[in-house]
Design a protein around this motif. Structure first.
Motif, PDB file in Angstrom:
ATOM      1  N   LEU A  29      49.042  47.809  43.111  1.00 15.27           N
ATOM      2  CA  LEU A  29      48.159  48.814  42.518  1.00 15.27           C
ATOM      3  C   LEU A  29      46.739  48.285  42.389  1.00 15.27           C
ATOM      4  O   LEU A  29      45.764  48.977  42.714  1.00 15.27           O
ATOM      5  CB  LEU A  29      48.697  49.231  41.145  1.00 15.27           C
ATOM      6  N   VAL A  30      46.608  47.050  41.923  1.00 15.99           N
ATOM      7  CA  VAL A  30      45.280  46.435  41.792  1.00 15.99           C
ATOM      8  C   VAL A  30      44.629  46.326  43.161  1.00 15.99           C
ATOM      9  O   VAL A  30      43.438  46.623  43.327  1.00 15.99           O
ATOM     10  CB  VAL A  30      45.395  45.047  41.131  1.00 15.99           C
ATOM     11  N   CYS A  84      43.292  49.666  44.269  1.00 17.12           N
ATOM     12  CA  CYS A  84      42.058  50.024  43.554  1.00 17.12           C
ATOM     13  C   CYS A  84      40.845  49.328  44.151  1.00 17.12           C
ATOM     14  O   CYS A  84      39.729  49.851  44.109  1.00 17.12           O
ATOM     15  CB  CYS A  84      42.171  49.648  42.074  1.00 17.12           C
ATOM     16  N   LEU A  85      41.049  48.143  44.712  1.00 16.36           N
ATOM     17  CA  LEU A  85      39.933  47.322  45.163  1.00 16.36           C
ATOM     18  C   LEU A  85      39.857  47.160  46.674  1.00 16.36           C
ATOM     19  O   LEU A  85      38.975  46.472  47.166  1.00 16.36           O
ATOM     20  CB  LEU A  85      40.063  45.929  44.536  1.00 16.36           C
ATOM     21  N   ILE A 100      37.828  48.802  37.652  1.00 15.03           N
ATOM     22  CA  ILE A 100      38.955  49.741  37.674  1.00 15.03           C
ATOM     23  C   ILE A 100      40.264  48.980  37.892  1.00 15.03           C
ATOM     24  O   ILE A 100      41.269  49.214  37.208  1.00 15.03           O
ATOM     25  CB  ILE A 100      38.757  50.789  38.782  1.00 15.03           C
ATOM     26  N   GLY A 101      40.257  48.044  38.861  1.00 20.36           N
ATOM     27  CA  GLY A 101      41.444  47.242  39.106  1.00 20.36           C
ATOM     28  C   GLY A 101      41.807  46.388  37.900  1.00 20.36           C
ATOM     29  O   GLY A 101      42.986  46.238  37.569  1.00 20.36           O
ATOM     30  N   ALA A 143      43.401  48.610  35.264  1.00 17.07           N
ATOM     31  CA  ALA A 143      44.776  48.935  35.667  1.00 17.07           C
ATOM     32  C   ALA A 143      45.708  47.766  35.388  1.00 17.07           C
ATOM     33  O   ALA A 143      46.815  47.942  34.863  1.00 17.07           O
ATOM     34  CB  ALA A 143      44.800  49.303  37.150  1.00 17.07           C
ATOM     35  N   ALA A 166      34.609  48.881  41.310  1.00 18.63           N
ATOM     36  CA  ALA A 166      36.008  48.953  41.737  1.00 18.63           C
ATOM     37  C   ALA A 166      36.807  47.826  41.092  1.00 18.63           C
ATOM     38  O   ALA A 166      37.966  48.007  40.710  1.00 18.63           O
ATOM     39  CB  ALA A 166      36.107  48.873  43.256  1.00 18.63           C
TER      40      ALA A 166
END
Length: 289
Positions: free
Chosen positions: A278-279, A282-283, A135-136, A139, A132
């Motif tokens: 957003l980050v 994602c986390l 992914i963050g 992004a 995760a």
């Protein structure tokens, strides 16, 4: 609402701990409102955040260099400052967004300092082995590139150099087993376990959909029904199970209010906080007590 859930919680001790946490956060929020009352003080606060990130990055890299992993399992994972690897990845990824923002608004002599931060910070997130977190991180970096690209060659060149350095260092720094863990995606065994955890949580929620099982009661409620002894690793499901439709509605309403206020900010501030949010999304996960 979390405080009120003490009246019906399935885990009194966990709920009491959550109440203490929220009281601490309330005091912290009051301090921000009281003292961060100008843009100069806000920038000082952001620099302080980055200074803390630097300490955490140094601690992680030191642990990596001496071969002292924090978490052993399918791969040796690292962290800094005693943080959970996923929480570490969240804090540092947001730090990368803040560094890009500070580089964009700072005097030329400081710009390079903020861009240089991105190199060890990115590597440290990858060394956590957090899927995760990766992914963050992606992004954060993608949006930073997009936003910086509009600033012309003078703004883009330092970022391109920093990212080129990161790309060159990744295969030389990040162990293959960590890279394999990061790139496993939804086929990973832990992801399949988390699907079971989410399913168990929703089953618990269906038994008390309106008010939930009490703040931070997810783990106890799921285990009592024979489920995995893990937290949800999913904030919306955790909140829904803990505090029901009422608690989830309050949370999502607060998010909408924050989103509306953020959209009214000047462009630079709007990008900073939207990307940070957003980050975080994602986390987002609820850590073990």
């Amino acid at each position: 609402w979390n405080f009120l859930s003490l009246l019906w919680t399935v885990d009194t001790k966990a709920t009491q701990g959550t109440i203490v946490t929220y009281i601490s956060l309330l005091l912290f929020t009051w301090m921000l409102c009281e003292f961060v009352d100008s843009k100069s003080r806000l920038l000082t606060l952001l620099r302080s955040y980055l200074a803390g990130c630097c300490v955490a990055v140094v601690m992680l890299l030191e642990a990596y260099i001496v071969g002292r992993p924090t978490v052993m399992g399918d791969a040796a994972r690292h962290t800094g400052g005693g943080l959970n690897p996923n929480n570490y990845a969240l804090l540092i990824s947001i730090g990368i967004v803040i560094a890009a923002y500070m580089a964009a608004i700072s005097k030329p002599k400081w710009k390079s300092v903020y861009w240089l931060f991105i190199i060890p910070a990115t590597l440290s997130v990858l060394l956590t082995g957090s899927r995760a977190g990766t992914i963050g991180l992606i992004a954060a970096l993608v949006i930073v590139v997009v936003v910086t690209w509009s600033g012309g060659a003078q703004a883009v060149l330092p970022l391109v150099l920093a990212l080129a350095c990161v790309i060159w260092l990744i295969p030389n720094v990040v162990p293959p087993d960590l890279m394999q863990r990061i790139t496993e995606g939804t086929g990973a065994g832990t992801f399949l376990v988390r699907q079971d955890i989410w399913r168990n949580g929703l089953e618990v929620w269906s038994e008390s959909p309106l008010i939930g099982v009490g703040a931070r009661g997810f783990l106890t409620a799921v285990v009592e029904r024979g489920g995995w002894a893990f937290v949800a690793h999913n904030t919306p499901i955790q909140v829904l199970t803990d505090t029901g439709i009422v608690g989830a509605s309050l949370l999502f309403t607060a998010w909408l209010v924050l989103l509306k206020q953020t959209l009214n900010l000047p462009r630079s501030g709007r990008v900073l906080w939207l990307v940070s949010a957003l980050v975080w999304l994602c986390l987002s996960r609820v850590p073990r007590e």
